[in-house]
Design a protein around this motif. Structure first.
Motif, PDB file in Angstrom:
ATOM      1  N   TYR A 517       0.796  -1.217   0.000  1.00  0.00           N
ATOM      2  CA  TYR A 517       0.000   0.000   0.000  1.00  0.00           C
ATOM      3  C   TYR A 517       0.839   1.282   0.000  1.00  0.00           C
ATOM      4  CZ  TYR A 517      -3.648  -3.385   1.109  1.00  0.00           C
ATOM      5  OH  TYR A 517      -4.505  -4.455   1.084  1.00  0.00           O
ATOM      6  N   ASN A 518       2.010   1.242   0.630  1.00  0.00           N
ATOM      7  CA  ASN A 518       2.855   2.442   0.621  1.00  0.00           C
ATOM      8  C   ASN A 518       3.325   2.768  -0.802  1.00  0.00           C
ATOM      9  OD1 ASN A 518       2.691   2.988   3.361  1.00  0.00           O
ATOM     10  ND2 ASN A 518       4.432   1.652   3.878  1.00  0.00           N
ATOM     11  N   LYS A 521       0.494   4.152  -2.801  1.00  0.00           N
ATOM     12  CA  LYS A 521       0.203   5.570  -2.515  1.00  0.00           C
ATOM     13  C   LYS A 521       1.193   6.499  -3.237  1.00  0.00           C
ATOM     14  CE  LYS A 521      -0.425   8.860   1.276  1.00  0.00           C
ATOM     15  NZ  LYS A 521       0.550   9.828   0.752  1.00  0.00           N
ATOM     16  N   ASP A 522       2.472   6.120  -3.270  1.00  0.00           N
ATOM     17  CA  ASP A 522       3.475   6.962  -3.944  1.00  0.00           C
ATOM     18  C   ASP A 522       3.097   7.203  -5.404  1.00  0.00           C
ATOM     19  OD1 ASP A 522       4.972   7.170  -1.654  1.00  0.00           O
ATOM     20  OD2 ASP A 522       6.365   5.543  -2.191  1.00  0.00           O
ATOM     21  N   ASP A 525      -0.299   9.156  -5.988  1.00  0.00           N
ATOM     22  CA  ASP A 525      -0.100  10.591  -5.740  1.00  0.00           C
ATOM     23  C   ASP A 525       0.522  11.265  -6.965  1.00  0.00           C
ATOM     24  OD1 ASP A 525      -1.204  10.540  -3.229  1.00  0.00           O
ATOM     25  OD2 ASP A 525       0.715  10.444  -2.152  1.00  0.00           O
ATOM     26  N   ALA A 543      -7.532   6.043  -5.864  1.00  0.00           N
ATOM     27  CA  ALA A 543      -6.901   6.812  -4.785  1.00  0.00           C
ATOM     28  C   ALA A 543      -7.656   6.604  -3.469  1.00  0.00           C
ATOM     29  CB  ALA A 543      -6.860   8.291  -5.157  1.00  0.00           C
ATOM     30  N   ILE A 546      -6.766   3.190  -2.109  1.00  0.00           N
ATOM     31  CA  ILE A 546      -5.374   3.130  -1.635  1.00  0.00           C
ATOM     32  C   ILE A 546      -5.218   3.910  -0.338  1.00  0.00           C
ATOM     33  CG2 ILE A 546      -3.023   3.888  -2.196  1.00  0.00           C
ATOM     34  CD1 ILE A 546      -3.762   3.213  -5.185  1.00  0.00           C
ATOM     35  N   TYR A 547      -5.814   5.101  -0.270  1.00  0.00           N
ATOM     36  CA  TYR A 547      -5.714   5.890   0.962  1.00  0.00           C
ATOM     37  C   TYR A 547      -6.418   5.177   2.129  1.00  0.00           C
ATOM     38  CZ  TYR A 547      -3.344  10.157  -0.475  1.00  0.00           C
ATOM     39  OH  TYR A 547      -2.387  11.071  -0.849  1.00  0.00           O
ATOM     40  N   ASN A 550      -4.234   2.685   3.541  1.00  0.00           N
ATOM     41  CA  ASN A 550      -3.106   3.305   4.234  1.00  0.00           C
ATOM     42  C   ASN A 550      -3.542   3.981   5.529  1.00  0.00           C
ATOM     43  OD1 ASN A 550      -0.277   3.349   2.859  1.00  0.00           O
ATOM     44  ND2 ASN A 550      -1.732   3.505   1.153  1.00  0.00           N
TER      45      ASN A 550
END
Length: 585
Positions: A517-518, A521-522, A525, A543, A546-547, A550
């Protein structure tokens, strides 16, 4: 006298018999040489005939044979020499041999006018400055009443660039001027030489002489203005440009020159005014108007306040030149820049009215209607295009794409298959694109196995097909199959197109599916940053997911809400927003 007596007499003369034999040998050699010359002439004429019928190979061989038969005749050598030079563009030895044959003919026959002209032009093209001067000087000496030859001599002297040659060129031009009178072409040649010599006073004298001789000739006045601008005399230049506009108020070039002057001076108001004046003149050639207008549009199209003025100019141009396809092309490009895709497509169709055989315009019109999301019109245009270009595989492909976008899936598949049959074997890129579209279409039908088979075929045909790599990777992520391979395929797309939001979204979604998940997110974004104020619903939806994973549930809901605004009928998004939590499909 009997045979014996003749023999005795010859024996009594010192060397008589030997001289008799030598004479007969010379007669034989002379007869054979004459026969070879006659053969050479015949072969040379046959070579010229073969050249006229397009038989290049025969032409070359016959030329060589003619030169072999009579090496003293330089005319076939001249022709063969030029042929050697053409063939020897990558072979300096062969080119040098050909050039030497041409030079030999000129040295032997400088009075051969047209051949000498030809040799002179070749030297001009090769940049052989000293030889060009020699050739044109010789021609000028032999043809002193031909001003076109004398002018070529003057030009060769100017090309030599040394001061002595430049001054000599002015003397030669003066000779033409005494015979022919003052002329803008001669003056421009003299001014060029004088400016190279930095002779300012003589330059002004020539310009004044031209103006005095030309009287009320707007073009001569404009040329004088250009010289003044080149000499750093803008005040004198604008006086002359103004005078040209007064002499001929319909001369569009005069207004254009004034426009350029105002632009150089940083006077944008004056520049705008003169551009509009220039374009409105009937007498200005369409290609000049296009040059002016193209430059003007590039400067102003981003300023929305100028759009009505630009539109007004296009209206004027199209009234003046309704059948000028290049103006339609320019207008179409402008409309694309302001995102009026429908209007741009219509301009392409107007241009096609004058030339329906132009396949590029047909393709452009179809693509523009598709960009306007008018898929029915795009399909209709593609079908009309195929009436004129029935074998064009690209138009077939466009037609099938429109059928797919119109949800006519089975018809689209038939269209793609027909396209594949029409594509030449060496066009692997188009083959791959069509195979990728078949993969997309089969996936849309729910036939995932068939879809992945076609993606593999697309990548086999063209391993660099980024669309096939991306789509295949994305659908593998959606299906949750072979995610490691999907990641590798998607990585290629991101590496090749690091600013492509779709590629970044796919890459993020694969990491999401792999529960990384990290990383997800990268990359999501980065995709959101690229899309800025115009995000896609899919990217916003991803998004949110994914958020959420996270741990940022509030931001996740915000993304889902924005996605739902773009896709209000999306049931899964409705459920996520209502319950403020993540759900799998």
């Amino acid at each position: 006298m009997g045979a014996i007596a003749i023999l005795v007499a010859m024996m009594l003369l010192p060397g008589g018999a030997a001289r008799a034999r030598e004479g007969k040998h010379q007669q034989k050699e002379s007869w054979e040489a004459g026969a070879d010359k006659r053969k050479s002439d015949y072969v040379f004429m046959e070579a010229l005939r073969r050249n006229a019928t397009g038989s290049d190979a025969d032409y070359f061989e016959l030329l060589r044979r003619a030169v072999e038969l009579d090496s003293t005749d330089t005319q076939p050598g001249l022709t063969l020499g030029y042929y050697y030079m053409a063939l020897g563009q990558e072979d300096t030895t062969l080119a040098a041999k050909g050039y030497a044959m041409m030079r030999r003919h000129f040295n032997a026959n400088p009075e051969d006018y047209y051949s000498a002209i030809f040799y002179g032009v070749v030297n001009n093209q090769l940049g052989n400055k000293s030889e060009a001067v020699r050739v044109w000087h010789t021609l000028d000496s032999l043809n002193p009443t031909k001003p076109n030859v004398t002018l070529k001599y003057a030009e060769a002297l100017q090309n030599a660039r040394d001061s002595a040659s430049l001054r000599r060129s002015i003397e030669v031009l003066d000779r033409i001027e005494r015979a022919e009178g003052v002329d803008i072409g001669l003056t421009s040649h003299k001014v060029r030489a004088l400016m190279a010599l930095r002779d300012t006073a003589a330059t002004f004298t020539e310009v004044d002489k031209l103006i005095a001789a030309s009287g009320t000739n707007a073009n001569s006045t404009l040329y004088a203005g250009d010289v003044m601008m080149g000499m750093g005399r803008p005040d004198s230049a604008i006086v002359l440009y103004n005078r040209a506009c007064e002499i001929d108020p319909t001369n569009g070039l005069a207004y254009y020159k004034r426009a350029e002057f105002y632009r150089e001076q940083g006077d944008s108001v004056g520049f705008d005014r003169e551009v509009f004046q220039a374009v409105r003149q009937e007498g200005l050639a369409p290609e000049v108007k296009l040059e002016i207008f193209s430059s003007y549009i590039r400067q102003l199209y981003a300023d929305t306040t100028q759009q009505p003025r630009i539109q007004g100019l296009f209206d004027t141009l199209l009234i003046q030149h309704p059948h000028e396809a290049q103006i339609r092309d320019l207008y179409s490009s402008y409309l694309v820049a302001i995102k009026d895709f429908k209007g741009a497509a219509e301009q392409q169709e107007y241009a096609l009215d004058t030339d329906p055989s132009n396949v590029d315009r047909w393709r452009s019109a179809v693509s523009l209607y598709a960009s306007a999301e008018n898929y029915e019109k795009a399909l209709e245009t593609a079908e009309r295009a195929l009436h004129y270009q029935p074998e064009d595989a690209t138009l077939m492909f466009y037609s099938a794409n429109m059928l797919s976008l119109l949800e006519r899936t089975d018809d689209a598949i038939k269209g793609y298959e027909k396209t594949l049959a029409a594509i030449p074997d060496d066009n692997r890129e188009l083959q791959s694109a069509v195979l990728c579209s078949l993969g997309d279409t089969f996936y849309k039908k729910g036939l995932t196995d068939s879809a992945f088979v076609y993606y593999d075929k697309a990548l086999e045909s063209n391993p660099d097909n980024l669309l096939a790599l991306n789509n295949c990777a994305y659908f593998m992520a959606e299906e949750g199959v072979d995610l490691d391979r999907a990641e590798k395929m998607s990585a290629i797309c991101v590496r090749q197109q690091p600013d492509n939001d779709t590629a970044l979204d796919t890459y993020a979604w694969i990491f999401f599916k792999k529960k990384e998940y990290n990383n997800a997110k990268d990359f999501i974004d980065r995709a959101l940053e690229i899309e800025g104020d115009d995000p896609q619903a899919d990217v916003l939806h991803h998004a949110g997911d994914i958020y959420y994973m996270n741990g940022d549930h509030n931001r996740a809901v915000e993304f889902w809400e924005k996605a739902l605004e773009l896709e209000p009928d999306n049931k899964l998004l409705q459920k996520k927003v209502k319950n403020k939590t993540h759900f799998y499909e």
